[in-house]
Write an enzyme that holds these catalytic residues in place. Structure first.
Site, PDB file in Angstrom:
ATOM      1  N   GLU A  60     -45.345 -44.680  26.795  1.00  0.00           N
ATOM      2  CA  GLU A  60     -46.634 -45.349  26.661  1.00  0.00           C
ATOM      3  C   GLU A  60     -46.834 -45.894  25.247  1.00  0.00           C
ATOM      4  O   GLU A  60     -47.316 -47.013  25.065  1.00  0.00           O
ATOM      5  CB  GLU A  60     -47.776 -44.380  26.991  1.00  0.00           C
ATOM      6  CG  GLU A  60     -47.743 -43.857  28.422  1.00  0.00           C
ATOM      7  CD  GLU A  60     -47.002 -42.532  28.552  1.00  0.00           C
ATOM      8  OE1 GLU A  60     -47.457 -41.691  29.339  1.00  0.00           O
ATOM      9  OE2 GLU A  60     -45.987 -42.347  27.851  1.00  0.00           O
ATOM     10  N   ARG A 191     -22.321 -36.213  35.994  1.00  0.00           N
ATOM     11  CA  ARG A 191     -22.133 -35.631  34.663  1.00  0.00           C
ATOM     12  C   ARG A 191     -23.024 -36.313  33.628  1.00  0.00           C
ATOM     13  O   ARG A 191     -23.494 -35.681  32.685  1.00  0.00           O
ATOM     14  CB  ARG A 191     -20.669 -35.742  34.239  1.00  0.00           C
ATOM     15  CG  ARG A 191     -19.711 -34.856  35.015  1.00  0.00           C
ATOM     16  CD  ARG A 191     -18.296 -35.013  34.487  1.00  0.00           C
ATOM     17  NE  ARG A 191     -17.317 -34.267  35.288  1.00  0.00           N
ATOM     18  CZ  ARG A 191     -16.013 -34.328  35.124  1.00  0.00           C
ATOM     19  NH1 ARG A 191     -15.509 -35.123  34.174  1.00  0.00           N
ATOM     20  NH2 ARG A 191     -15.194 -33.619  35.889  1.00  0.00           N
ATOM     21  N   THR A 203     -10.882 -22.481  37.039  1.00  0.00           N
ATOM     22  CA  THR A 203     -10.730 -23.932  37.079  1.00  0.00           C
ATOM     23  C   THR A 203     -10.088 -24.449  35.798  1.00  0.00           C
ATOM     24  O   THR A 203      -9.246 -25.355  35.825  1.00  0.00           O
ATOM     25  CB  THR A 203     -12.107 -24.597  37.293  1.00  0.00           C
ATOM     26  OG1 THR A 203     -12.612 -24.222  38.582  1.00  0.00           O
ATOM     27  CG2 THR A 203     -12.016 -26.106  37.219  1.00  0.00           C
ATOM     28  N   ASP A 207      -6.689 -26.325  36.476  1.00  0.00           N
ATOM     29  CA  ASP A 207      -6.778 -27.792  36.439  1.00  0.00           C
ATOM     30  C   ASP A 207      -6.836 -28.384  35.032  1.00  0.00           C
ATOM     31  O   ASP A 207      -6.594 -29.584  34.868  1.00  0.00           O
ATOM     32  CB  ASP A 207      -8.011 -28.263  37.214  1.00  0.00           C
ATOM     33  CG  ASP A 207      -7.977 -27.853  38.680  1.00  0.00           C
ATOM     34  OD1 ASP A 207      -6.865 -27.645  39.199  1.00  0.00           O
ATOM     35  OD2 ASP A 207      -9.052 -27.747  39.288  1.00  0.00           O
TER      36      ASP A 207
END
Length: 383
Positions: A60, A191, A203, A207
């Protein structure tokens, strides 16, 4: 069309514009919401503004500054109720009153009790106020913000890619790549949206993900007209025994050269030499109480919420996904179904299961869309 119908169409048009320009800051305003504002006089836009980041002027104030004297007697369209408290910036309600605006049209009331009251102050000052037009769109735009305030913990989005027989990895743990490049680009938009991405140490070891934002496809956000500046989320690893390698890719600078922000949540009593090695690699390390031998998901979310994190993208494996679902800590799912069959392999969830069909978790589908040959689903947990 009558005068009332014409005015409503104009109100919707300008309010939608406020929602659209708010998207320019997606991923940058946490813990504040996305907010856009448009100043209109005699049917013409004379000023626009959006909240760019926490600590910066609100939408604003920027819209009124752009409008200048033309704001007097104008109508201001704002996607969220103007704030009425002194935080890092002055109250927007007072700025609107001092600018002499005649009318304010807002989409959604502010759920934050610290900021509420702007509508009442405006009405008391003689400013006409209307609320509720495009309210659902405004709440969807800031669903992490609204959910975190309502539930007292970060909003949790579980993202997973799986085959048609429900596998997320082969029996040897190979998960690269279940889904297509098109699906992975949409995942990168998630993300960008949420301030933190969370995985388990399994993970990381299997990976070695970077967990950065690269070439996102912003289709999850239909109001967006132009992409926001890209930024990487806080990378959170639930790692009870501090097994994350200090050489992991998540410690490397991001694609735009920014320093990686990594938070390792270890269990109390984790080996001190490992904790020191992770800190030397650039991680911040926090030790949390163990529950059943592992870091408690509730404690992890509580820590993040205390630091202003209102949303978490859960990208961990089946164990982490199952633990969060079993505790009722998942709000939304984003699933990418690839036309592949693995037979034996790892399923979407581990450590969670029901004995009777009547006990199955019910999902409310929100999106069903094709990304090439992949089926992209978004769904909410019911109840």
């Amino acid at each position: 069309m009558g005068e009332g119908g014409r005015l409503r169409d104009l109100d919707e048009r300008f309010l939608r514009r406020a929602l659209q320009i708010a998207e320019r800051a997606r991923g940058h305003t946490h813990p504040n919401p996305l907010v856009g504002a448009v100043v209109v006089r005699d049917g013409e836009i004379v000023g626009e503004g959006y909240h760019p980041r926490a600590g910066a002027p609100h939408a604003e104030a920027l819209a009124l500054e752009a409008a200048g004297e033309r704001a007097r007697g104008a109508t201001v369209y704002v996607s969220l109720e103007p704030c009425d408290h002194h935080g890092r910036t002055p109250p927007c309600s007072l700025a609107l009153i001092r600018a002499g605006v005649a009318r304010v049209v807002l989409a959604a009331r502010d759920p934050n009790p610290l900021a509420q009251g702007g509508m009442a102050r405006l009405l008391a000052a003689g400013v006409a106020v209307e609320a509720g037009l495009l309210e659902e769109e405004a709440q969807d735009q800031n669903e992490a913000f609204f959910t975190a305030l309502r539930r007292g913990r970060p909003f949790v989005l579980l993202k997973a890619a799986l085959t048609l027989d429900g596998r997320v990895a082969t029996r040897l743990g190979d998960a690269r790549y279940v889904s297509s490049e098109a699906s992975r680009r949409v995942a990168h938009a998630y993300r960008q949206w949420l301030p933190a991405v969370m995985v388990g140490v399994g993970t990381v070891l299997q990976d070695d993900p970077a967990l950065t934002v690269r070439e996102p496809d912003f289709r999850p956000f239909p109001l967006m007209l132009e992409p926001p500046p890209l930024r990487d989320p806080l990378k959170v690893v639930l790692d009870t025994e501090a097994r994350t390698p200090p050489t992991a890719r998540l410690f490397r600078p991001g694609p735009r050269g920014e320093r990686a922000r990594v938070l390792i949540l270890a269990g109390e009593g984790a080996p001190k030499e490992r904790l020191k090695a992770l800190e030397a690699a650039g991680a911040r390390v926090e030790e949390l109480p163990r529950e059943g031998g592992r870091v408690s998901p509730e404690r992890a979310l509580a820590l993040l919420r205390a630091e202003g994190i209102d949303g978490v993208l859960l990208e961990g494996g089946p164990g982490l996904a199952g633990a969060f679902l079993a505790r009722g800590l998942v709000d939304k799912l984003a699933l990418f179904l690839a036309p592949k069959l693995l037979g034996e392999g790892r399923g979407l969830l581990e450590g969670f299961g029901v004995e009777r069909m009547a006990e199955a978790l019910r999902l409310r589908l929100h999106r069903r869309e094709w990304l090439g040959d992949d089926l992209w689903l978004e769904a909410y947990l019911e109840g």
